[in-house]
Design a protein around this motif. Structure first.
Motif, PDB file in Angstrom:
ATOM      1  N   LEU A 111       4.458  28.073  28.741  1.00 26.49           N
ATOM      2  CA  LEU A 111       4.600  26.714  29.256  1.00 26.49           C
ATOM      3  C   LEU A 111       4.912  25.711  28.151  1.00 26.49           C
ATOM      4  CD1 LEU A 111       1.672  26.610  31.842  1.00 26.49           C
ATOM      5  CD2 LEU A 111       4.097  26.961  32.273  1.00 26.49           C
ATOM      6  N   VAL A 112       4.649  26.085  26.911  1.00 24.26           N
ATOM      7  CA  VAL A 112       4.915  25.177  25.793  1.00 24.26           C
ATOM      8  C   VAL A 112       6.350  25.327  25.287  1.00 24.26           C
ATOM      9  CG1 VAL A 112       4.300  24.594  23.412  1.00 24.26           C
ATOM     10  CG2 VAL A 112       2.514  25.055  25.088  1.00 24.26           C
ATOM     11  N   VAL A 113       6.738  26.569  24.951  1.00 21.69           N
ATOM     12  CA  VAL A 113       8.044  26.765  24.312  1.00 21.69           C
ATOM     13  C   VAL A 113       8.915  27.781  25.034  1.00 21.69           C
ATOM     14  CG1 VAL A 113       7.221  26.122  22.028  1.00 21.69           C
ATOM     15  CG2 VAL A 113       7.068  28.499  22.759  1.00 21.69           C
ATOM     16  N   GLY A 114       8.368  28.423  26.065  1.00 15.43           N
ATOM     17  CA  GLY A 114       9.142  29.466  26.731  1.00 15.43           C
ATOM     18  C   GLY A 114      10.074  28.905  27.773  1.00 15.43           C
ATOM     19  N   SER A 115      10.339  29.714  28.792  1.00 18.03           N
ATOM     20  CA  SER A 115      11.232  29.297  29.869  1.00 18.03           C
ATOM     21  C   SER A 115      10.484  28.474  30.907  1.00 18.03           C
ATOM     22  CB  SER A 115      11.872  30.527  30.526  1.00 18.03           C
ATOM     23  OG  SER A 115      10.852  31.365  31.062  1.00 18.03           O
ATOM     24  N   GLY A 116       9.291  28.027  30.555  1.00 17.50           N
ATOM     25  CA  GLY A 116       8.486  27.234  31.484  1.00 17.50           C
ATOM     26  C   GLY A 116       8.863  25.771  31.513  1.00 17.50           C
ATOM     27  N   GLU A 117      10.063  25.421  31.009  1.00 16.53           N
ATOM     28  CA  GLU A 117      10.614  24.067  31.058  1.00 16.53           C
ATOM     29  C   GLU A 117       9.723  23.073  30.322  1.00 16.53           C
ATOM     30  OE1 GLU A 117      11.240  23.134  35.139  1.00 16.53           O
ATOM     31  OE2 GLU A 117      12.641  24.781  35.464  1.00 16.53           O
ATOM     32  N   LEU A 149       8.877  34.493  27.349  1.00 13.48           N
ATOM     33  CA  LEU A 149       8.187  33.666  26.369  1.00 13.48           C
ATOM     34  C   LEU A 149       9.173  32.782  25.615  1.00 13.48           C
ATOM     35  CD1 LEU A 149       5.346  35.770  24.705  1.00 13.48           C
ATOM     36  CD2 LEU A 149       5.166  33.902  26.326  1.00 13.48           C
ATOM     37  N   HIS A 150      10.385  33.317  25.366  1.00 17.53           N
ATOM     38  CA  HIS A 150      11.426  32.515  24.722  1.00 17.53           C
ATOM     39  C   HIS A 150      12.210  31.754  25.786  1.00 17.53           C
ATOM     40  CE1 HIS A 150      10.944  33.796  20.639  1.00 17.53           C
ATOM     41  NE2 HIS A 150      10.980  35.078  20.989  1.00 17.53           N
ATOM     42  N   PRO A 151      12.775  30.626  25.440  1.00 13.83           N
ATOM     43  CA  PRO A 151      13.644  29.935  26.401  1.00 13.83           C
ATOM     44  C   PRO A 151      14.760  30.853  26.863  1.00 13.83           C
ATOM     45  CG  PRO A 151      13.187  28.544  24.498  1.00 13.83           C
ATOM     46  CD  PRO A 151      12.632  29.895  24.179  1.00 13.83           C
ATOM     47  N   GLN A 152      15.117  30.715  28.118  1.00 22.42           N
ATOM     48  CA  GLN A 152      16.121  31.602  28.689  1.00 22.42           C
ATOM     49  C   GLN A 152      17.440  31.478  27.920  1.00 22.42           C
ATOM     50  OE1 GLN A 152      15.815  31.131  32.831  1.00 22.42           O
ATOM     51  NE2 GLN A 152      16.471  33.185  33.312  1.00 22.42           N
ATOM     52  N   GLY A 153      18.033  32.599  27.617  1.00 21.26           N
ATOM     53  CA  GLY A 153      19.238  32.612  26.797  1.00 21.26           C
ATOM     54  C   GLY A 153      18.970  33.073  25.384  1.00 21.26           C
ATOM     55  N   HIS A 154      17.692  32.966  24.953  1.00 27.01           N
ATOM     56  CA  HIS A 154      17.320  33.430  23.622  1.00 27.01           C
ATOM     57  C   HIS A 154      16.810  34.871  23.644  1.00 27.01           C
ATOM     58  CE1 HIS A 154      17.450  29.126  23.000  1.00 27.01           C
ATOM     59  NE2 HIS A 154      17.361  29.307  21.672  1.00 27.01           N
ATOM     60  N   CYS A 155      16.706  35.435  24.815  1.00 24.28           N
ATOM     61  CA  CYS A 155      16.154  36.783  24.950  1.00 24.28           C
ATOM     62  C   CYS A 155      17.300  37.750  25.232  1.00 24.28           C
ATOM     63  CB  CYS A 155      15.133  36.816  26.067  1.00 24.28           C
ATOM     64  SG  CYS A 155      14.230  38.366  26.167  1.00 24.28           S
ATOM     65  N   ASN A 156      17.572  38.640  24.282  1.00 23.37           N
ATOM     66  CA  ASN A 156      18.661  39.601  24.428  1.00 23.37           C
ATOM     67  C   ASN A 156      18.163  40.853  25.142  1.00 23.37           C
ATOM     68  OD1 ASN A 156      20.467  37.939  22.981  1.00 23.37           O
ATOM     69  ND2 ASN A 156      19.593  38.674  21.037  1.00 23.37           N
TER      70      ASN A 156
END
Length: 892
Positions: A111-117, A149-156
């Motif tokens: 919720l802080v830095v992930g894909s939780g906006e 956990l990572h913002p979407q697009g940063h996870c390969n």
């Protein structure tokens, strides 16, 4: 640490080096347990096993990710602590297949830095972060939507791998390396429970005083108190498990958890809101030195949340139409011999299951369904299944049957009486309203009276039985007359006028409908339809008499009309509550039975118990309102023992009538009452129960319980709650059985008076005959022949002749109690059971011994012995024995 359930530390050896295993070998579609294969020999994928290895490999990397997220963010750390406390208090959440502290920290990181906006930011305080996190979980839809956990697009991660994750697991949260699913152990059922718990916590924050801090963070939500029905299943000797293969993808006990859960969920369908299954692989007190032989010995614990009273306790389940042969065959295969073809009232024909039972046994339907399914599909005997539903029913039954079965007959009799009273025309003023006051009419009487063969009209044509009870209880009924300005102004004259009206009403009922009128000095009883109705008249002028402002003085008395008004308001409130919560009545009955069994009848009014239980249904947080009697009773005991009676009034608002101004007024009354008793150095009542009709707690707790009495009540409630919790979760252990909840220790009194149980008015209500084999026997008395609880009707020729043996409203124990209070107004405090107990406890007021000298204790013993002998004389014929248990300690 002091607690045996806690360890000082854990040592875990975890291979965190990522180079130890090949990532390609640990993909979700690969098999890494060689013996785990299909019947044709093909190896099956082991996604859970593979994920467990990946979890260990990337533990260090994920821990660094969390530390980086929480670094120098004090508020976020405090919010994490609150979330952990909240989850730990809910032990079915903080478990192997749901949450733990590590996963909670990962969700916060998301919720802080992930894909939780970035739902959490540094401008928030602790409670805002707590609430945002709960709201996120409550609205989360993970069906086909994994979290990162990572913002979407940063996870390969390849799309095929992502689809495989969604296919393999019910919930998905990819770790910091995007290598595995952090929630691979979380089951669908655990996630549903988590969302329900989170949603209910959010409601608690909005609706509870102080944001629900005590309910959310200070209240234990364990299996025993949370679920409406708890079930223990012993699978230790089950052949399916003993012969099962331990070399599988998941642990074998987790597989059986899932099987039991799916079996019961399918069988209960919409009867159950949630079925939660937990199987501890090791005992709570397991020691590593004991080895692995204890694994699997613990029973499976099943918790069932009931959906609604209407759905859960229906008698018939309707299945598929027989024309749908495939579905009909599945239905018959699942239900076996319980499946049958039935035609319904609308003409439809369908497969169905029927669970026929008496109306007062419908709370056992879920138990019968579960027992049948487990026996059929898991091949278990009844000895291996313990369903906690009916273990406390014994204390509410008479001769194996619950007298509540006669409630409909009682209500019909009252309706007939009410109709006849309104039809009377030969009385000076017409009757405008008739209202029932007795607890039996609102389904909260422990033993609602059964129709008495001698209480019917003289036209009653049935043959008299061979015997009948000598005493018939009376049922309070309040009537109001139409207005008139001719009533006297003096209170005594008003009561005399009422008596004249009641006598005239009784005569009219006798003449017109052959009812029997039994008049006494201060009441008139009408015998009809098998019951005795005690008529009371409430007059509005009497409401304003003897009224005082502010705090009630110790010696203040209510007018009879004021008492009737409070009874009528209370009855109306409780009747409305029973309609919304059918379980309310049985829970109150158990609570009243417990209060009486522990000899608290002198200090806790029946109406006070009803209000306390009502609060548990109206303000159930952090739980849902109880739908079973055992769970509701456990919550009553815990609430009674834990509520802050000293500093908080208990406000019961059943119909939502109280405004904020009313609540402020109640709090002011509570404070002023405490100051009044402190200034006047009187023994203050310690329980403040406020209701819309009683904002000063005058009705039911005006004089008692005081501080010492309430302390004893709370202590007993705490002990009973601990025992009941243990019985639910672990079963009876040695001498500590379900009966012990209603057995009270008699050695906690200064003296004990044992009564002849065959001289009680209702010996059939006696739970356990008193056995006193300690202390000093002071007196032993013979039983009188003047009274017998049962009267023989053999040879009686007519109803009138038989009625000569009937005693209306007579209770020898109550009469003895009143005589003792008159004879010893300050010597003894009397503890007794109003529901048919055969023992009284006596405690003495401690007296100052400074002037007594060295022989003060001996003198006190002699004085007490003499007083106890007089107690035996007062109760001559009823008292069996009097025992001096201990000489009270003298104050120094």
């Amino acid at each position: 640490m002091d607690s045996p359930d806690l360890s000082e530390c854990f040592i875990r050896i975890i291979p965190t080096a990522t180079s130890l295993f090949s990532m390609s070998r640990l993909s979700l579609s690969r098999n890494n347990v060689r013996s785990f294969s299909q019947e044709d020999g093909l190896a099956q994928a082991t996604p859970i096993y593979n994920s467990s290895i990946l979890e260990d490999m990337f533990l260090e990397e994920n821990s660094e990710y969390v530390q980086k997220t929480f670094h120098e963010w004090k508020v976020l750390k405090e919010a994490l602590i609150l979330l952990k406390v909240w989850a730990r208090n809910r032990n079915s959440l903080y478990s192997h297949d749901s949450l733990n502290g590590y996963l909670i920290s990962m969700i916060l990181s998301h919720l802080v830095v992930g894909s939780g906006e970035s739902l959490i930011h540094k401008s928030m305080n602790v409670m805002q972060i707590f609430r945002v996190t709960l709201k996120f979980i409550a609205t989360l839809n993970l069906k086909g939507r994994p979290l990162f956990l990572h913002p979407q697009g940063h996870c390969n991660i390849a799309k095929e791998d992502l689809n495989q994750l969604v296919k393999s697991f019910d919930t998905v949260l990819l770790d910091a390396s995007c290598s595995f699913n952090l929630l691979f152990r979380m089951t669908k059922t655990a996630f549903v429970e988590l969302q329900d718990e989170v949603s209910w916590t959010l409601k608690c924050i909005d609706k509870c005083r102080g944001g629900g801090f005590e309910e959310i963070f200070m209240t234990k939500v364990d299996f025993a108190a949370k679920f409406d029905s708890c079930l223990r299943i012993n699978l230790k000797a089950n052949p399916k498990i003993c012969s099962g293969d331990f070399c599988m993808d998941n642990e074998c006990w987790r597989i059986y958890e899932k099987n039991v859960q799916s079996l019961l969920q399918r069988g209960l369908s919409d009867r159950a809101k949630l079925v939660r299954v937990v199987w501890r692989s090791t005992p709570l007190d397991w020691n590593i030195e004991d080895g692995l032989s204890y694994f699997g010995n613990e029973p499976i614990i099943v918790g069932i949340l009931i959906s609604s009273q209407e759905n859960s306790f229906r008698v018939v389940d309707i299945g598929p139409n027989p024309e749908n042969k495939e579905e009909a065959m599945k239905f018959r295969k699942f239900w076996g011999e319980k499946a049958e073809l039935r035609r319904f009232k609308d003409g439809a024909i369908a497969e169905s299951t029927v669970w026929e039972c008496e109306p007062w046994e419908r709370h056992l339907i879920i138990k019968r369904i579960c027992d049948y399914l487990i026996s059929k599909h898991l091949l278990l005997s009844k000895e291996d299944i313990v369903h906690v539903v009916d273990q406390l029913d014994f204390c509410l039954q008479v001769n194996g049957k619950d007298p509540v079965a006669f409630s409909s007959v009682l209500l019909e009799a009252f309706e007939l009486l009410s109709k006849r009273l309104r039809l009377l025309e030969d009385i000076p003023l017409k009757i405008s309203s008739v209202q029932p006051l007795d607890p039996a009419f609102r389904h909260t009487s422990v033993f609602p009276p059964q129709p008495h063969p001698l209480a019917y009209e003289t036209k009653y044509g049935k043959k008299l039985p061979k015997s009948a009870t000598t005493c018939i209880p009376t049922l309070e009924v309040m009537i109001q007359l139409e207005g008139s300005g001719n009533w006297p102004l003096d209170s005594v004259a008003i009561e005399k006028t009422k008596s004249a009206f009641l006598l005239k009403i009784g005569e009219s009922l006798e003449e017109r409908w052959s009812a029997l009128c039994v008049a006494a000095e201060d009441e008139v009883n009408i015998l009809m339809s098998g019951y005795s109705f005690c008529l009371r008249i409430m007059h509005e002028k009497g409401l304003n008499m003897l009224q005082t402002q502010g705090v009630v003085d110790k010696n203040e008395t209510f007018s009879i009309d004021k008492k009737l008004f409070m009874w009528s308001q209370h009855s109306s409130m409780i009747n409305g509550l029973h309609g919304c919560y059918p379980t309310y009545g049985p829970v109150v009955r158990l609570a009243k039975r417990w209060v009486a069994a522990h000899l608290f009848s002198s200090f806790l009014e029946e109406e006070a118990v009803e209000l306390i239980v009502a609060y548990l249904f109206l303000k159930p947080f952090p739980f849902h309102a109880p739908c079973s009697r055992v769970t509701g009773f456990l919550r009553f005991l815990r609430f009674l023992s834990c509520y802050d009676w000293t500093f908080s009034p208990l406000i019961i608002d059943i119909n939502g009538d109280l405004t904020l101004k009313d609540e402020n007024e109640i709090n002011e009354n509570f404070i002023s009452r405490g100051k009044y008793y402190e200034e006047n150095k009187n023994i203050a009542p310690s329980m403040f129960l406020a209701a819309p009709y009683d904002k000063t707690s005058k009705a039911w707790t005006r004089l008692s319980p005081n501080r010492s009495e309430l302390k004893r009540i709370c202590s007993y409630a705490r002990s009973s709650a601990d025992l009941l919790t243990n019985l639910i979760l672990r079963g009876a252990d040695g001498p500590y059985t379900w009966e012990c909840l209603f057995r009270t220790p008699l050695n906690n009194y200064d003296a004990v008076v044992v009564l002849h149980h065959d001289k009680l008015s209702t010996p059939q209500h006696l739970l356990f005959p008193a056995v006193v084999d300690f202390g000093k026997l002071v007196i032993c008395g013979k039983a009188s022949n003047l009274f017998l609880p049962y009267t023989t009707l053999d040879g009686v020729q007519s109803l009138e002749e038989a009625r000569n043996k009937l005693m209306v409203g007579f209770d020898p124990t109550r009469c003895f109690l009143e005589d003792l209070k008159r004879e010893f107004p300050t010597t003894f405090k009397i503890w007794y059971d109003s529901l048919g107990g055969d023992v009284l406890g006596l405690t003495c007021d401690k007296k100052d011994s400074r002037k007594r000298g060295r022989d003060g204790a001996d003198e006190s013993s002699i004085e007490l012995t003499d007083a106890l002998k007089k107690v035996g004389e007062v109760g001559k014929g009823l008292v069996k024995s009097v025992h001096l248990v201990k000489v009270p300690k003298l104050q120094q």
